[in-house]
Motif scaffolding. Structure first.
Motif, PDB file in Angstrom:
ATOM      1  N   TYR A   7       0.803  -1.169   0.165  1.00  0.00           N
ATOM      2  CA  TYR A   7      -0.135   0.019   0.043  1.00  0.00           C
ATOM      3  C   TYR A   7       0.894   1.166   0.024  1.00  0.00           C
ATOM      4  O   TYR A   7       1.861   1.426   0.843  1.00  0.00           O
ATOM      5  CB  TYR A   7      -0.901  -0.002   1.212  1.00  0.00           C
ATOM      6  N   ARG A   8       0.255   2.358  -0.571  1.00  0.00           N
ATOM      7  CA  ARG A   8       1.060   3.650  -0.651  1.00  0.00           C
ATOM      8  C   ARG A   8       0.651   4.345   0.507  1.00  0.00           C
ATOM      9  O   ARG A   8      -0.428   3.902   0.960  1.00  0.00           O
ATOM     10  CB  ARG A   8       0.922   4.603  -1.918  1.00  0.00           C
ATOM     11  N   LEU A   9       1.256   5.233   0.979  1.00  0.00           N
ATOM     12  CA  LEU A   9       1.231   6.066   2.245  1.00  0.00           C
ATOM     13  C   LEU A   9      -0.057   6.916   1.770  1.00  0.00           C
ATOM     14  O   LEU A   9       0.064   7.977   1.078  1.00  0.00           O
ATOM     15  CB  LEU A   9       2.300   6.552   2.787  1.00  0.00           C
ATOM     16  N   ARG A  10      -1.212   6.731   2.272  1.00  0.00           N
ATOM     17  CA  ARG A  10      -2.451   7.653   1.998  1.00  0.00           C
ATOM     18  C   ARG A  10      -3.343   7.634   3.091  1.00  0.00           C
ATOM     19  O   ARG A  10      -3.229   6.689   3.875  1.00  0.00           O
ATOM     20  CB  ARG A  10      -3.330   6.908   0.687  1.00  0.00           C
ATOM     21  N   GLY A  20      -7.951  10.463   9.190  1.00  0.00           N
ATOM     22  CA  GLY A  20      -7.482   9.148   8.484  1.00  0.00           C
ATOM     23  C   GLY A  20      -5.989   9.147   8.693  1.00  0.00           C
ATOM     24  O   GLY A  20      -5.224   8.075   7.935  1.00  0.00           O
ATOM     25  N   VAL A  21      -5.367   9.791   9.357  1.00  0.00           N
ATOM     26  CA  VAL A  21      -3.731   9.693   9.401  1.00  0.00           C
ATOM     27  C   VAL A  21      -3.080   8.486  10.080  1.00  0.00           C
ATOM     28  O   VAL A  21      -2.674   7.754   9.355  1.00  0.00           O
ATOM     29  CB  VAL A  21      -3.160  11.117  10.093  1.00  0.00           C
ATOM     30  N   CYS A  22      -3.679   8.331  11.337  1.00  0.00           N
ATOM     31  CA  CYS A  22      -3.446   6.861  11.915  1.00  0.00           C
ATOM     32  C   CYS A  22      -3.829   5.895  11.087  1.00  0.00           C
ATOM     33  O   CYS A  22      -3.154   4.838  11.149  1.00  0.00           O
ATOM     34  CB  CYS A  22      -3.880   7.058  13.346  1.00  0.00           C
ATOM     35  N   ALA A  26      -1.113   3.153   9.698  1.00  0.00           N
ATOM     36  CA  ALA A  26      -1.434   1.599   9.987  1.00  0.00           C
ATOM     37  C   ALA A  26      -1.607   0.632   9.003  1.00  0.00           C
ATOM     38  O   ALA A  26      -0.944  -0.296   8.865  1.00  0.00           O
ATOM     39  CB  ALA A  26      -2.557   1.605  11.101  1.00  0.00           C
ATOM     40  N   ARG A  27      -2.348   0.943   8.206  1.00  0.00           N
ATOM     41  CA  ARG A  27      -2.503   0.258   6.710  1.00  0.00           C
ATOM     42  C   ARG A  27      -1.092  -0.050   6.070  1.00  0.00           C
ATOM     43  O   ARG A  27      -0.881  -1.158   5.600  1.00  0.00           O
ATOM     44  CB  ARG A  27      -3.508   0.705   5.831  1.00  0.00           C
ATOM     45  N   ARG A  28      -0.575   1.099   5.917  1.00  0.00           N
ATOM     46  CA  ARG A  28       0.698   1.022   5.152  1.00  0.00           C
ATOM     47  C   ARG A  28       1.694   0.170   5.598  1.00  0.00           C
ATOM     48  O   ARG A  28       2.544  -0.697   5.200  1.00  0.00           O
ATOM     49  CB  ARG A  28       1.350   2.564   5.048  1.00  0.00           C
ATOM     50  N   TYR A  29       1.898   0.286   7.241  1.00  0.00           N
ATOM     51  CA  TYR A  29       3.084  -0.532   7.839  1.00  0.00           C
ATOM     52  C   TYR A  29       2.419  -1.762   8.368  1.00  0.00           C
ATOM     53  O   TYR A  29       3.208  -2.483   9.122  1.00  0.00           O
ATOM     54  CB  TYR A  29       3.813   0.262   8.677  1.00  0.00           C
ATOM     55  N   VAL A  59      -2.000  17.191   6.095  1.00  0.00           N
ATOM     56  CA  VAL A  59      -1.818  18.385   4.998  1.00  0.00           C
ATOM     57  C   VAL A  59      -0.874  17.467   3.813  1.00  0.00           C
ATOM     58  O   VAL A  59      -1.256  17.643   2.566  1.00  0.00           O
ATOM     59  CB  VAL A  59      -1.208  19.616   5.423  1.00  0.00           C
ATOM     60  N   LEU A  60       0.035  16.762   4.194  1.00  0.00           N
ATOM     61  CA  LEU A  60       1.069  16.289   3.394  1.00  0.00           C
ATOM     62  C   LEU A  60       0.679  15.033   2.709  1.00  0.00           C
ATOM     63  O   LEU A  60       0.850  14.640   1.668  1.00  0.00           O
ATOM     64  CB  LEU A  60       2.396  16.170   4.129  1.00  0.00           C
ATOM     65  N   ILE A  61      -0.105  14.004   3.425  1.00  0.00           N
ATOM     66  CA  ILE A  61      -0.372  12.717   3.195  1.00  0.00           C
ATOM     67  C   ILE A  61      -1.854  12.766   2.081  1.00  0.00           C
ATOM     68  O   ILE A  61      -2.568  13.226   2.727  1.00  0.00           O
ATOM     69  CB  ILE A  61      -0.748  11.722   4.228  1.00  0.00           C
ATOM     70  N   PRO A  62      -1.815  12.544   1.146  1.00  0.00           N
ATOM     71  CA  PRO A  62      -2.995  12.523   0.198  1.00  0.00           C
ATOM     72  C   PRO A  62      -3.927  11.548   0.662  1.00  0.00           C
ATOM     73  O   PRO A  62      -3.685  10.465   1.178  1.00  0.00           O
ATOM     74  CB  PRO A  62      -2.520  12.412  -1.264  1.00  0.00           C
ATOM     75  N   ALA A  63      -5.162  11.960   0.434  1.00  0.00           N
ATOM     76  CA  ALA A  63      -6.433  11.136   0.731  1.00  0.00           C
ATOM     77  C   ALA A  63      -6.516   9.792  -0.494  1.00  0.00           C
ATOM     78  O   ALA A  63      -5.879  10.132  -1.252  1.00  0.00           O
ATOM     79  CB  ALA A  63      -7.695  11.686   0.720  1.00  0.00           C
ATOM     80  N   ASP A  64      -7.015   8.760   0.181  1.00  0.00           N
ATOM     81  CA  ASP A  64      -7.063   7.531  -0.869  1.00  0.00           C
ATOM     82  C   ASP A  64      -8.375   7.894  -1.641  1.00  0.00           C
ATOM     83  O   ASP A  64      -9.053   8.655  -1.584  1.00  0.00           O
ATOM     84  CB  ASP A  64      -7.178   6.144  -0.215  1.00  0.00           C
TER      85      ASP A  64
END
Length: 64
Positions: A7-10, A20-22, A26-29, A59-64
């Motif tokens: 998964y990409r970090l989204r 949705g940051v946490c 969590a999904r990415r790692y 702000v920096l991590i894009p939404a999926d």
């Protein structure tokens, strides 16, 4: 044979509580979403820039 792409970090918009940051991290790692949220909340009692880091990631991590 290739392995499935990680998964990409989204930010996770389906499993979010605030932004949705946490859930996205969590999904990415491959971590527990509730465990990561609990770790973040517990870290907020320590001095440091936790809230600023969360807002920056929002702000920096894009939404999926």
């Amino acid at each position: 044979m290739t392995s499935p792409a990680p998964y990409r970090l989204r930010r996770d918009s389906r499993n979010k509580v605030i932004a949705g940051v946490c859930a996205g991290i969590a999904r990415r790692y491959g971590l527990s979403t509730s465990g990561l949220r609990l770790a973040f909340v517990l870290s907020c009692v320590l001095p440091g820039p936790q809230f600023i880091a969360y807002i920056l990631l929002w702000v920096l991590i894009p939404a999926d």
